[in-house]
Design a protein around this motif. Sequence first.
Motif, PDB file in Angstrom:
ATOM      1  N   VAL A   6       0.859  -1.187   0.000  1.00 62.63           N
ATOM      2  CA  VAL A   6       0.000   0.000   0.000  1.00 62.63           C
ATOM      3  C   VAL A   6       0.892   1.232   0.000  1.00 62.63           C
ATOM      4  O   VAL A   6       1.831   1.324   0.799  1.00 62.63           O
ATOM      5  N   PRO A   7       0.637   2.202  -0.878  1.00 63.25           N
ATOM      6  CA  PRO A   7       1.500   3.385  -0.926  1.00 63.25           C
ATOM      7  C   PRO A   7       1.498   4.165   0.384  1.00 63.25           C
ATOM      8  O   PRO A   7       0.450   4.389   0.993  1.00 63.25           O
ATOM      9  N   VAL A   8       2.690   4.560   0.811  1.00 60.03           N
ATOM     10  CA  VAL A   8       2.811   5.520   1.902  1.00 60.03           C
ATOM     11  C   VAL A   8       2.560   6.925   1.354  1.00 60.03           C
ATOM     12  O   VAL A   8       1.848   7.721   1.968  1.00 60.03           O
ATOM     13  N   LEU A   9       3.133   7.211   0.186  1.00 63.70           N
ATOM     14  CA  LEU A   9       2.978   8.510  -0.456  1.00 63.70           C
ATOM     15  C   LEU A   9       2.481   8.288  -1.878  1.00 63.70           C
ATOM     16  O   LEU A   9       3.042   7.486  -2.624  1.00 63.70           O
ATOM     17  N   ARG A  10       1.407   8.995  -2.224  1.00 57.20           N
ATOM     18  CA  ARG A  10       0.829   8.870  -3.565  1.00 57.20           C
ATOM     19  C   ARG A  10       0.472  10.253  -4.084  1.00 57.20           C
ATOM     20  O   ARG A  10      -0.129  11.053  -3.353  1.00 57.20           O
ATOM     21  N   VAL A  11       0.858  10.549  -5.314  1.00 57.38           N
ATOM     22  CA  VAL A  11       0.507  11.828  -5.928  1.00 57.38           C
ATOM     23  C   VAL A  11      -0.254  11.561  -7.228  1.00 57.38           C
ATOM     24  O   VAL A  11       0.044  10.614  -7.954  1.00 57.38           O
ATOM     25  N   GLU A  12      -1.237  12.390  -7.487  1.00 54.23           N
ATOM     26  CA  GLU A  12      -2.092  12.207  -8.656  1.00 54.23           C
ATOM     27  C   GLU A  12      -2.248  13.517  -9.414  1.00 54.23           C
ATOM     28  O   GLU A  12      -2.655  14.529  -8.837  1.00 54.23           O
ATOM     29  N   GLY A  13      -1.911  13.499 -10.677  1.00 58.40           N
ATOM     30  CA  GLY A  13      -2.161  14.632 -11.557  1.00 58.40           C
ATOM     31  C   GLY A  13      -1.476  15.917 -11.151  1.00 58.40           C
ATOM     32  O   GLY A  13      -2.036  17.011 -11.345  1.00 58.40           O
ATOM     33  N   ALA A  53       5.817  20.710  -5.437  1.00 54.17           N
ATOM     34  CA  ALA A  53       4.373  20.457  -5.406  1.00 54.17           C
ATOM     35  C   ALA A  53       4.011  19.483  -4.300  1.00 54.17           C
ATOM     36  O   ALA A  53       3.071  19.711  -3.526  1.00 54.17           O
ATOM     37  N   VAL A  54       4.765  18.395  -4.192  1.00 53.91           N
ATOM     38  CA  VAL A  54       4.474  17.373  -3.184  1.00 53.91           C
ATOM     39  C   VAL A  54       4.547  17.949  -1.778  1.00 53.91           C
ATOM     40  O   VAL A  54       3.727  17.616  -0.907  1.00 53.91           O
ATOM     41  N   THR A  55       5.516  18.847  -1.540  1.00 50.03           N
ATOM     42  CA  THR A  55       5.730  19.388  -0.191  1.00 50.03           C
ATOM     43  C   THR A  55       5.079  20.756   0.003  1.00 50.03           C
ATOM     44  O   THR A  55       5.434  21.481   0.936  1.00 50.03           O
ATOM     45  N   ARG A  61      -1.558  22.008  -9.025  1.00 51.78           N
ATOM     46  CA  ARG A  61      -2.768  21.245  -9.291  1.00 51.78           C
ATOM     47  C   ARG A  61      -2.526  19.804  -8.865  1.00 51.78           C
ATOM     48  O   ARG A  61      -1.396  19.377  -8.682  1.00 51.78           O
ATOM     49  N   GLY A  62      -3.601  19.051  -8.719  1.00 48.82           N
ATOM     50  CA  GLY A  62      -3.479  17.648  -8.378  1.00 48.82           C
ATOM     51  C   GLY A  62      -3.576  17.400  -6.885  1.00 48.82           C
ATOM     52  O   GLY A  62      -3.855  18.308  -6.099  1.00 48.82           O
ATOM     53  N   SER A  63      -3.348  16.140  -6.497  1.00 49.00           N
ATOM     54  CA  SER A  63      -3.565  15.714  -5.119  1.00 49.00           C
ATOM     55  C   SER A  63      -2.371  14.952  -4.572  1.00 49.00           C
ATOM     56  O   SER A  63      -1.649  14.283  -5.318  1.00 49.00           O
ATOM     57  N   VAL A  64      -2.184  15.053  -3.249  1.00 45.19           N
ATOM     58  CA  VAL A  64      -1.115  14.355  -2.538  1.00 45.19           C
ATOM     59  C   VAL A  64      -1.746  13.604  -1.367  1.00 45.19           C
ATOM     60  O   VAL A  64      -2.508  14.181  -0.589  1.00 45.19           O
ATOM     61  N   PHE A  65      -1.414  12.320  -1.255  1.00 44.54           N
ATOM     62  CA  PHE A  65      -1.956  11.475  -0.192  1.00 44.54           C
ATOM     63  C   PHE A  65      -0.805  10.867   0.602  1.00 44.54           C
ATOM     64  O   PHE A  65       0.148  10.338   0.024  1.00 44.54           O
ATOM     65  N   LEU A  66      -0.900  10.940   1.928  1.00 42.67           N
ATOM     66  CA  LEU A  66       0.100  10.362   2.822  1.00 42.67           C
ATOM     67  C   LEU A  66      -0.606   9.366   3.722  1.00 42.67           C
ATOM     68  O   LEU A  66      -1.526   9.721   4.459  1.00 42.67           O
ATOM     69  N   LYS A  85       8.935  14.328   4.763  1.00 43.46           N
ATOM     70  CA  LYS A  85      10.098  15.180   4.944  1.00 43.46           C
ATOM     71  C   LYS A  85      10.926  15.234   3.668  1.00 43.46           C
ATOM     72  O   LYS A  85      10.848  14.352   2.818  1.00 43.46           O
ATOM     73  N   ARG A  86      11.749  16.277   3.594  1.00 42.75           N
ATOM     74  CA  ARG A  86      12.494  16.540   2.361  1.00 42.75           C
ATOM     75  C   ARG A  86      13.886  17.067   2.674  1.00 42.75           C
ATOM     76  O   ARG A  86      14.061  17.866   3.595  1.00 42.75           O
ATOM     77  N   ALA A  87      14.873  16.599   1.914  1.00 42.20           N
ATOM     78  CA  ALA A  87      16.229  17.165   1.960  1.00 42.20           C
ATOM     79  C   ALA A  87      16.496  17.851   0.628  1.00 42.20           C
ATOM     80  O   ALA A  87      16.075  17.376  -0.426  1.00 42.20           O
ATOM     81  N   PHE A  88      17.218  18.973   0.691  1.00 42.73           N
ATOM     82  CA  PHE A  88      17.475  19.761  -0.513  1.00 42.73           C
ATOM     83  C   PHE A  88      18.842  19.421  -1.100  1.00 42.73           C
ATOM     84  O   PHE A  88      19.645  18.702  -0.501  1.00 42.73           O
ATOM     85  N   GLN A  89      19.119  19.978  -2.295  1.00 47.07           N
ATOM     86  CA  GLN A  89      20.392  19.720  -2.966  1.00 47.07           C
ATOM     87  C   GLN A  89      21.567  20.201  -2.134  1.00 47.07           C
ATOM     88  O   GLN A  89      22.587  19.528  -2.039  1.00 47.07           O
ATOM     89  N   GLN A  90      21.434  21.374  -1.531  1.00 45.35           N
ATOM     90  CA  GLN A  90      22.511  21.943  -0.753  1.00 45.35           C
ATOM     91  C   GLN A  90      22.422  21.474   0.699  1.00 45.35           C
ATOM     92  O   GLN A  90      21.337  21.330   1.257  1.00 45.35           O
ATOM     93  N   ASN A  91      23.578  21.232   1.301  1.00 47.41           N
ATOM     94  CA  ASN A  91      23.596  20.871   2.714  1.00 47.41           C
ATOM     95  C   ASN A  91      22.963  21.993   3.537  1.00 47.41           C
ATOM     96  O   ASN A  91      23.233  23.168   3.310  1.00 47.41           O
TER      97      ASN A  91
END
Length: 258
Positions: A6-13, A53-55, A61-66, A85-91
């Motif tokens: 079952v998805p923990v994180l799902r994004v649609e459209g 978009a996810v964060t 537009r679209g939907s995010v499900f956690l 949670k999210r980590a970026f390109q730069q430290n």
Amino acid sequence: MTAAKVPVLRVEGLGVSYGALTALDDVSWSVAAGELLGIIGPNGAGKSSCYDAVTAMAPHRGSVFLDGADVTAVPAHRLPERGLKRAFQQNAFFHELTVLDNMLAVMHEAAGTGLLASTLAPLRAARRRRAATADAVATLERFGVGAEYHHRMPTAIPYGTQRMLSVALAHGSSARALLLDEPGAGLGGADMERLVRLLRSLKDHGLALVVIEHHMDLIMAVADRIVVLDQGRCIASGTPREVQKDPAVLEAYLGRAA
């Protein structure tokens, strides 16, 4: 992904536009616990816009499900407490704090006691602080940041270890789904091998991982599935082997026809 997962994180459209420019158009994917989804594509393909978009860091537009719950309207600063949670390109560090205090800062709910509690129940506050410190030490070591670095400033430790620290800080103590943006940037040799081992370990512990990466050897080695973006749209998805053979990927990403 098997039907049992079952998805923990799902994004649609998902869609993101900046004025007349469409940066992301109708992108959908999902990732389950213990799975790593790679997102690849040429520069400007829409990968960072997808993370924004996810964060909830860009109008979209679209939907995010956690964990099955619709979190599309949840503001960016409330998503981490839900486990996204999210980590970026730069430290990203608190430069005035040691490595250990950086870890304690992102685990502040366990470490924090408040002035009143510290005054009225100092022994209890001290015990909580010791327990939180032990948890922070264990987390740093789990993420490959050894004890010899814990009392140094983040900029005074090797670059490869800084990258591991960035992942540890992004994860904190309660991530359900972790989005990493080019964790292999600037790494090579032994540091890249450490990163591969870390990502595999995080999968083994049930974390849902999404990784944007330009190092093809890295993403092909650790990803269970890959989504390929080009000009804001998903042009292919599948296992690493399937994606490597896809004619659209060979043309758009590698710059040659199949």
